[in-house]
Every structure is written in structure tokens, then in C-alpha cells.
Design a protein around this motif. Structure first.
Motif, PDB file in Angstrom:
ATOM      1  N   ALA A 197       0.845  -1.198   0.000  1.00  0.00           N
ATOM      2  CA  ALA A 197       0.000   0.000   0.000  1.00  0.00           C
ATOM      3  C   ALA A 197       0.882   1.251   0.000  1.00  0.00           C
ATOM      4  O   ALA A 197       2.063   1.185   0.338  1.00  0.00           O
ATOM      5  N   PRO A 198       0.320   2.414  -0.369  1.00  0.00           N
ATOM      6  CA  PRO A 198       1.099   3.656  -0.319  1.00  0.00           C
ATOM      7  C   PRO A 198       1.734   3.872   1.062  1.00  0.00           C
ATOM      8  O   PRO A 198       1.139   3.577   2.092  1.00  0.00           O
ATOM      9  N   LEU A 199       2.976   4.335   1.045  1.00  0.00           N
ATOM     10  CA  LEU A 199       3.820   4.605   2.204  1.00  0.00           C
ATOM     11  C   LEU A 199       4.315   3.346   2.922  1.00  0.00           C
ATOM     12  O   LEU A 199       5.014   3.446   3.921  1.00  0.00           O
ATOM     13  N   THR A 200       3.978   2.170   2.412  1.00  0.00           N
ATOM     14  CA  THR A 200       4.488   0.922   2.971  1.00  0.00           C
ATOM     15  C   THR A 200       5.960   0.787   2.601  1.00  0.00           C
ATOM     16  O   THR A 200       6.355   1.072   1.477  1.00  0.00           O
ATOM     17  N   VAL A 201       6.768   0.332   3.568  1.00  0.00           N
ATOM     18  CA  VAL A 201       8.192   0.097   3.345  1.00  0.00           C
ATOM     19  C   VAL A 201       8.447  -1.395   3.487  1.00  0.00           C
ATOM     20  O   VAL A 201       7.968  -2.025   4.424  1.00  0.00           O
ATOM     21  N   ASP A 202       9.201  -1.959   2.541  1.00  0.00           N
ATOM     22  CA  ASP A 202       9.604  -3.360   2.625  1.00  0.00           C
ATOM     23  C   ASP A 202      10.997  -3.469   2.023  1.00  0.00           C
ATOM     24  O   ASP A 202      11.355  -2.719   1.108  1.00  0.00           O
ATOM     25  N   ASP A 203      11.789  -4.398   2.557  1.00  0.00           N
ATOM     26  CA  ASP A 203      13.121  -4.621   2.002  1.00  0.00           C
ATOM     27  C   ASP A 203      13.471  -6.097   2.107  1.00  0.00           C
ATOM     28  O   ASP A 203      12.720  -6.885   2.676  1.00  0.00           O
ATOM     29  N   PRO A 253      -2.464   2.254  -8.382  1.00  0.00           N
ATOM     30  CA  PRO A 253      -2.442   0.799  -8.214  1.00  0.00           C
ATOM     31  C   PRO A 253      -1.920   0.110  -9.474  1.00  0.00           C
ATOM     32  O   PRO A 253      -1.822   0.713 -10.533  1.00  0.00           O
ATOM     33  N   GLY A 254      -1.609  -1.156  -9.338  1.00  0.00           N
ATOM     34  CA  GLY A 254      -1.175  -1.963 -10.477  1.00  0.00           C
ATOM     35  C   GLY A 254       0.194  -2.574 -10.244  1.00  0.00           C
ATOM     36  O   GLY A 254       0.895  -2.243  -9.295  1.00  0.00           O
ATOM     37  N   ASN A 255       0.529  -3.501 -11.129  1.00  0.00           N
ATOM     38  CA  ASN A 255       1.827  -4.168 -11.043  1.00  0.00           C
ATOM     39  C   ASN A 255       2.947  -3.194 -11.390  1.00  0.00           C
ATOM     40  O   ASN A 255       2.813  -2.386 -12.313  1.00  0.00           O
ATOM     41  N   LYS A 256       4.035  -3.285 -10.674  1.00  0.00           N
ATOM     42  CA  LYS A 256       5.221  -2.449 -10.903  1.00  0.00           C
ATOM     43  C   LYS A 256       6.404  -3.374 -11.131  1.00  0.00           C
ATOM     44  O   LYS A 256       6.514  -4.425 -10.500  1.00  0.00           O
ATOM     45  N   SER A 257       7.292  -2.977 -12.012  1.00  0.00           N
ATOM     46  CA  SER A 257       8.492  -3.771 -12.234  1.00  0.00           C
ATOM     47  C   SER A 257       9.621  -2.867 -12.700  1.00  0.00           C
ATOM     48  O   SER A 257       9.390  -1.773 -13.213  1.00  0.00           O
TER      49      SER A 257
END
Length: 145
Positions: A24-30, A130-134
Motif C-alpha cells: 500500500a502507499p507509504l508501505t516500506v519493505d526490504d 495501483p497496479g503491477n510495478k516492475s
């Protein structure tokens, strides 16, 4: 007498892709928690190698280097000392979209001491749709001199 020694610069990726899932927006993952797994780069040549990196843009709303898409180099488990820690980018760094940067400095080629991890950190921009990002991440090997 004449002696000719040829340096071979060859790399491979043990993990060449990653899938972060839904963010989601502003979500951080690494990838520091190995979920998803980081890129694992291996020096398959016979010489000490520098590895440069760049990428295509990941986000629709940000098409330049930014803190929303970052990387850093880390030791592969069991292979500490495989590269120059001081010369490599070991703290989060904005992924270069235009140009490239040397990420891994002086990656060794000895068996069992020839690999490094490249962690990726994503933060979804507030206004990203929204949508797939690559993105396509490219690693460039070069002879360390």
C-alpha cells in the motif's frame, strides 16, 4: 621468456528476481529479512571484480533516483570479507536510474569467498497508482584495478 595471463571477468546471479507482493502507499519493505530474497551476485571469473548497478524506473510517479527505491550491499552468509566493505555501498543508497554506480568494490573470486548480496528497499510513494510495478536491474562487472 614471455608470460601472458588473461583476466576473466564473469559474474552470475543466484537469485535473479524478487517479488514483493502487494504494498500500500507509504508501505516500506526490504530484502534484509530474506522475504523476498535479495539478489546474490557471484564472481565466476579469475580476477577481483567491481560490480556497478543501475535500474529502470520502478514507480510511475517518480522516474529519477529517490529514497523510494534503494539498494545496499551485504555479506552473503558464510562469505564475510568477500569484498571491500569500505569501498562498497553498504548503507541504503538511492538506486541509480540514469547512470550507474559501483556498488560492490573488489569482489574476490576464490571459491567460498566470491559472493555478495544486494538488498533492495522499496517505499511506495503516496500518490502512486495501483497496479503491477516492475524494474530491470542491471549489474555491470569490471576488472578491479
Amino acid at each position: 621468456y614471455h608470460v601472458n595471463i588473461t583476466a576473466t571477468v564473469t559474474i552470475s546471479l543466484s537469485n535473479a528476481s524478487m517479488l514483493f507482493g502487494t504494498l500500500a502507499p507509504l508501505t516500506v519493505d526490504d530484502t534484509t529479512d530474506d522475504s523476498p530474497n535479495p539478489f546474490t551476485i557471484n564472481n565466476d571469473g579469475n580476477s577481483v571484480t567491481n560490480i556497478s548497478v543501475n535500474s529502470s524506473a520502478l514507480w510511475d510517479v517518480i522516474s529519477y533516483n529517490s529514497s523510494y527505491y534503494r539498494f545496499k550491499v551485504d555479506n552473503k552468509s558464510g562469505e564475510a570479507g568477500a569484498f571491500s566493505w569500505i569501498g562498497s555501498i553498504v548503507d541504503w543508497y538511492d538506486m541509480p536510474i540514469s547512470g550507474s554506480v559501483v556498488a560492490v568494490k573488489e569482489l574476490n573470486y576464490g571459491v567460498g569467498n566470491d559472493s555478495a548480496e544486494i538488498d533492495i528497499r522499496l517505499e511506495v510513494p503516496t500518490n502512486e497508482g495501483p497496479g503491477n510495478k516492475s524494474a530491470i536491474v542491471v549489474f555491470y562487472p569490471g576488472l578491479a584495478e
